[in-house]
Design an enzyme around this catalytic site. Structure first.
Site, PDB file in Angstrom:
ATOM      1  N   GLY A  66       2.132   2.542  10.696  1.00  0.00           N
ATOM      2  CA  GLY A  66       3.171   3.672  10.551  1.00  0.00           C
ATOM      3  C   GLY A  66       3.767   4.055  12.022  1.00  0.00           C
ATOM      4  O   GLY A  66       4.578   5.144  11.929  1.00  0.00           O
ATOM      5  N   ASN A  90       0.786  -1.192   0.040  1.00  0.00           N
ATOM      6  CA  ASN A  90      -0.028   0.113   0.038  1.00  0.00           C
ATOM      7  C   ASN A  90       0.856   1.177   0.036  1.00  0.00           C
ATOM      8  O   ASN A  90       1.611   1.648   1.052  1.00  0.00           O
ATOM      9  CB  ASN A  90      -0.985  -0.262   1.126  1.00  0.00           C
ATOM     10  CG  ASN A  90      -1.852   1.153   1.541  1.00  0.00           C
ATOM     11  OD1 ASN A  90      -1.886   2.056   0.548  1.00  0.00           O
ATOM     12  ND2 ASN A  90      -2.417   1.513   2.496  1.00  0.00           N
ATOM     13  N   TRP A  91       0.857   1.940  -1.322  1.00  0.00           N
ATOM     14  CA  TRP A  91       2.126   3.102  -1.141  1.00  0.00           C
ATOM     15  C   TRP A  91       1.464   4.010  -0.608  1.00  0.00           C
ATOM     16  O   TRP A  91       2.016   5.224  -0.429  1.00  0.00           O
ATOM     17  CB  TRP A  91       2.165   3.310  -2.773  1.00  0.00           C
ATOM     18  CG  TRP A  91       2.996   2.130  -3.510  1.00  0.00           C
ATOM     19  CD1 TRP A  91       3.346   0.961  -3.233  1.00  0.00           C
ATOM     20  CD2 TRP A  91       3.475   2.430  -4.803  1.00  0.00           C
ATOM     21  NE1 TRP A  91       3.754   0.345  -4.128  1.00  0.00           N
ATOM     22  CE2 TRP A  91       4.227   1.119  -5.167  1.00  0.00           C
ATOM     23  CE3 TRP A  91       3.543   3.406  -5.741  1.00  0.00           C
ATOM     24  CZ2 TRP A  91       4.669   0.881  -6.408  1.00  0.00           C
ATOM     25  CZ3 TRP A  91       4.110   3.269  -7.270  1.00  0.00           C
ATOM     26  CH2 TRP A  91       4.997   1.971  -7.368  1.00  0.00           C
ATOM     27  N   LYS A  92       0.128   4.385  -0.076  1.00  0.00           N
ATOM     28  CA  LYS A  92      -0.611   5.256   0.256  1.00  0.00           C
ATOM     29  C   LYS A  92      -0.155   6.590  -1.031  1.00  0.00           C
ATOM     30  O   LYS A  92      -0.186   6.272  -2.179  1.00  0.00           O
ATOM     31  CB  LYS A  92       0.038   5.794   1.721  1.00  0.00           C
ATOM     32  CG  LYS A  92      -0.254   4.501   2.556  1.00  0.00           C
ATOM     33  CD  LYS A  92      -0.103   4.652   3.900  1.00  0.00           C
ATOM     34  CE  LYS A  92      -0.364   3.310   4.589  1.00  0.00           C
ATOM     35  NZ  LYS A  92      -0.205   3.387   6.123  1.00  0.00           N
ATOM     36  N   GLY A 136       2.684  -1.119   4.212  1.00  0.00           N
ATOM     37  CA  GLY A 136       2.746   0.183   4.051  1.00  0.00           C
ATOM     38  C   GLY A 136       4.176   1.059   3.542  1.00  0.00           C
ATOM     39  O   GLY A 136       4.771   0.770   2.317  1.00  0.00           O
ATOM     40  N   GLY A 137       4.815   1.597   5.073  1.00  0.00           N
ATOM     41  CA  GLY A 137       5.924   2.107   4.577  1.00  0.00           C
ATOM     42  C   GLY A 137       7.152   1.226   3.946  1.00  0.00           C
ATOM     43  O   GLY A 137       7.797   1.744   3.070  1.00  0.00           O
ATOM     44  N   HIS A 166      -9.648   1.227   4.664  1.00  0.00           N
ATOM     45  CA  HIS A 166      -8.397   1.403   5.318  1.00  0.00           C
ATOM     46  C   HIS A 166      -8.552   2.186   6.414  1.00  0.00           C
ATOM     47  O   HIS A 166      -9.504   3.376   6.380  1.00  0.00           O
ATOM     48  CB  HIS A 166      -7.295   1.815   4.394  1.00  0.00           C
ATOM     49  CG  HIS A 166      -5.997   2.045   5.188  1.00  0.00           C
ATOM     50  ND1 HIS A 166      -5.749   2.840   6.021  1.00  0.00           N
ATOM     51  CD2 HIS A 166      -4.986   1.266   4.898  1.00  0.00           C
ATOM     52  CE1 HIS A 166      -4.337   2.792   6.339  1.00  0.00           C
ATOM     53  NE2 HIS A 166      -4.009   1.464   5.745  1.00  0.00           N
ATOM     54  N   SER A 204       3.166  -1.837  10.312  1.00  0.00           N
ATOM     55  CA  SER A 204       4.509  -1.921  10.811  1.00  0.00           C
ATOM     56  C   SER A 204       5.391  -3.137  10.289  1.00  0.00           C
ATOM     57  O   SER A 204       6.244  -3.615  11.059  1.00  0.00           O
ATOM     58  CB  SER A 204       5.061  -1.463  12.048  1.00  0.00           C
ATOM     59  OG  SER A 204       4.487   0.025  12.288  1.00  0.00           O
ATOM     60  N   GLU A 209      -5.596  -4.801  10.475  1.00  0.00           N
ATOM     61  CA  GLU A 209      -4.533  -3.702  10.708  1.00  0.00           C
ATOM     62  C   GLU A 209      -5.007  -3.137  12.115  1.00  0.00           C
ATOM     63  O   GLU A 209      -5.669  -2.146  12.113  1.00  0.00           O
ATOM     64  CB  GLU A 209      -4.614  -2.608   9.407  1.00  0.00           C
ATOM     65  CG  GLU A 209      -4.100  -3.309   8.060  1.00  0.00           C
ATOM     66  CD  GLU A 209      -3.616  -2.461   7.301  1.00  0.00           C
ATOM     67  OE1 GLU A 209      -2.487  -2.549   6.624  1.00  0.00           O
ATOM     68  OE2 GLU A 209      -4.172  -1.368   7.001  1.00  0.00           O
ATOM     69  N   GLU A 265      -7.084   4.759   7.584  1.00  0.00           N
ATOM     70  CA  GLU A 265      -6.980   6.288   7.327  1.00  0.00           C
ATOM     71  C   GLU A 265      -8.087   6.764   6.529  1.00  0.00           C
ATOM     72  O   GLU A 265      -8.428   8.146   6.782  1.00  0.00           O
ATOM     73  CB  GLU A 265      -5.683   6.252   6.487  1.00  0.00           C
ATOM     74  CG  GLU A 265      -4.327   6.324   7.210  1.00  0.00           C
ATOM     75  CD  GLU A 265      -3.292   5.558   6.482  1.00  0.00           C
ATOM     76  OE1 GLU A 265      -3.138   5.750   5.330  1.00  0.00           O
ATOM     77  OE2 GLU A 265      -2.235   5.052   6.996  1.00  0.00           O
TER      78      GLU A 265
HETATM   79  P1  PGA Z   1       2.730   0.464   7.855  1.00  0.00           P
HETATM   80  O1  PGA Z   1       1.148   0.712   6.909  1.00  0.00           O
HETATM   81  O2  PGA Z   1       3.252  -0.601   7.202  1.00  0.00           O
HETATM   82  O3  PGA Z   1       3.446   1.709   7.178  1.00  0.00           O
HETATM   83  O4  PGA Z   1       2.581   0.297   9.088  1.00  0.00           O
HETATM   84  C1  PGA Z   1       0.305  -0.479   6.759  1.00  0.00           C
HETATM   85  C2  PGA Z   1      -0.916  -0.034   6.071  1.00  0.00           C
HETATM   86  O5  PGA Z   1      -1.596   1.166   6.479  1.00  0.00           O
HETATM   87  O6  PGA Z   1      -1.516  -0.511   5.240  1.00  0.00           O
END
Ligand code: PGA
Length: 254
Positions: free
Chosen positions: A177, A13-15, A238-239, A99, A217, A171, A101
């Site tokens: 994050g 997930n590149w966001k 994500g990251g 998600h 994470s 998640e 967010e």
């Molecule tokens: P993260 O994000 O790996 O940066 O914690 C995961 C996500 O939100 O899908």
């Protein structure tokens, strides 16, 4: 290790990251360096990259493209939005929905997410449905109940044909994050709980066939022990999906 019956999936997930050129380079690097693997790898970049990412990965049997959102309506006057049909027309196969967010910053409710899930399925996209609790909910001991509600409200009016197309990503919001991951035991406990819910509603075959991903994470250093849990079938990253070496090291953790 999760049973062989289920697909192992690592989704990135590149966001809201990567300009067009940066995204093109990242896709290129992943394509060039991905080893032959049974893991299904899904790249979920921002909309602007979908078409190119699909074009560059189209001939790879285990590499798929997904969006990070779609609108619940078919088309019309929704300035700035992108429909499921439009996502599908880029060649994408998946879409991340629900998600945390989007729940937090765009007020997406379980009901709305349920509508988006249906729009995705109606257009041939497989939803990667996200669920997970805030820290205070876990501290109050209500995390299983909350995730249960999220799953039931958004997914449990699907029929058996459609539910089989859904991938669930657990998640915990406090792990996204933040550098804090759920312990492998905490992940296993929730994944098992989710699988039992699916079993109760749709039966054992559907539950045992569903891939349930962990997100929050995940890094090359911790992926192996999380993926080793029997009900963890992969990760939503994500990251660490923004650097090809890290992302591919996570894929290799299986
Ligand atoms: P993260 O994000 O790996 O940066 O914690 C995961 C996500 O939100 O899908």
């Amino acid at each position: 290790m999760a049973t062989a019956k289920r697909k192992h999936i690592v989704a990135g997930n590149w966001k809201m990251n990567k300009s067009y050129d940066e995204g093109r380079d990242l896709v290129k690097s992943i394509v060039e360096n991905l080893q032959n693997t049974d893991v299904m790898v899904i790249l979920c970049p921002p909309f602007i990259h979908l078409y190119n990412a699909h074009a560059k990965t189209n001939d790879m049997a285990n590499l798929f493209i997904g969006a990070q959102n779609c609108h619940q309506e078919v088309s019309g006057a929704y300035t700035g939005e992108v429909s499921a049909e439009m996502v599908k027309s880029t060649g994408a196969s998946f879409v991340i929905l629900g998600h945390s967010e989007r729940r937090a910053y765009y007020n997406e409710t379980d009901e709305l997410i349920g509508q988006k899930v249906k729009a995705a399925l109606a257009n041939g996209l497989q939803p990667i449905f996200c669920c997970g609790e805030l820290l205070e909910v876990r501290e109050a001991g209500k995390h299983e109940k909350l995730v249960e509600e999220q799953v039931k409200k958004a997914l449990f009016d699907l029929d058996e044909v459609d539910i089989k197309k859904v991938v669930i990503a657990y998640e915990p919001v406090w792990a996204i994050g933040t550098g804090k991951t759920a312990s492998p035991e905490q992940a296993q406990e929730m994944h098992h709980h989710i699988r039992q819910l699916v079993d109760k509603k749709y039966g054992k075959a559907v539950a045992e066939g569903m891939s349930i991903l962990y997100g929050g994470s995940v890094k090359p250093a911790n992926a192996k022990e999380i993926f080793a849990q029997p009900d963890v079938d992969g990760g939503l990253i994500g990251g660490a999906s923004l650097k090809s070496a890290d992302f591919l090291a996570i894929v290799d953790s299986f």
